[in-house]
Design a protein around this motif. Sequence first.
Motif, PDB file in Angstrom:
ATOM      1  N   VAL A  22       0.825  -1.213   0.000  1.00 42.12           N
ATOM      2  CA  VAL A  22       0.000   0.000   0.000  1.00 42.12           C
ATOM      3  C   VAL A  22       0.858   1.262   0.000  1.00 42.12           C
ATOM      4  CG1 VAL A  22      -1.938  -1.158   1.117  1.00 42.12           C
ATOM      5  CG2 VAL A  22      -0.201  -0.032   2.527  1.00 42.12           C
ATOM      6  N   LEU A  38      -7.426  -2.564  -0.496  1.00 40.56           N
ATOM      7  CA  LEU A  38      -6.796  -1.578   0.387  1.00 40.56           C
ATOM      8  C   LEU A  38      -7.685  -1.386   1.599  1.00 40.56           C
ATOM      9  CD1 LEU A  38      -5.133   1.089   1.097  1.00 40.56           C
ATOM     10  CD2 LEU A  38      -6.729   2.264  -0.449  1.00 40.56           C
ATOM     11  N   LEU A  53      -5.816   2.674  -4.604  1.00 44.78           N
ATOM     12  CA  LEU A  53      -4.536   3.213  -4.149  1.00 44.78           C
ATOM     13  C   LEU A  53      -4.173   4.481  -4.911  1.00 44.78           C
ATOM     14  CD1 LEU A  53      -2.326   0.009  -3.829  1.00 44.78           C
ATOM     15  CD2 LEU A  53      -2.822   1.611  -1.976  1.00 44.78           C
TER      16      LEU A  53
END
Length: 222
Positions: free
Chosen positions: A41, A108, A175
């Motif tokens: 991430v 995420l 992201l």
Amino acid sequence: MQEDLIFALWGAGDLRDARLTRELVAAGAESVRLNISDADVAEAMLRLTTFDPPVDAVLALASSAGCDRAAVLAALGRVSERCEGWRVEVRTPLPPPRVAIGARTPGLANIAFLRRPPELPYDEWLDRWRNRHTEVAIATQATFGYVQNRVLEAVTDTAPDVAAVVEELFPLEALRDPHAFYGSGGDPAELTRRIQRMMASVATFGADRDIDVVPTSRYVLH
């Protein structure tokens, strides 16, 4: 009402180590969930922090009988430079998907630490956040998991004053892609509409300031 213990960790070592999980289970944890800010991430477009340095990981423990807090803190102290914790009331408007133990949850997972503005009475803050904002958050973002943790008390002496810890799961494309984050389907006008509605809503309970957003990978370890 489900209650968990949530811990923010700094300077963390290998939190997926089986020894740590065994120690936490021995201390009374019936489930162990880990959110860690890792390489998967690192390119997240949304990352906000008031903590210095930023939080490295968040660990959530559930136990119907209660955990041995001293044993939990001792185990976490072994694998981190700093550990702060809270007892929380858990509400799950949108349950995260089930995955195999130890497997990374797809996508995420953003962890947000919310603070109540001092000028806003607690009951009003809670109503605006949970009863009015929740629907807006789900309607304006591409979330596929949403967990709200209302802080009931600190469990470490130096725990920062936060009012809630929120977990929201998004597609991995979120992201870097605002359209994937907000679920606007590539339509610029729809993206703008969703952002404006979301920002207006978070401003009503103070989440437009003094907030930490930590992009993470999510694991269920036990």
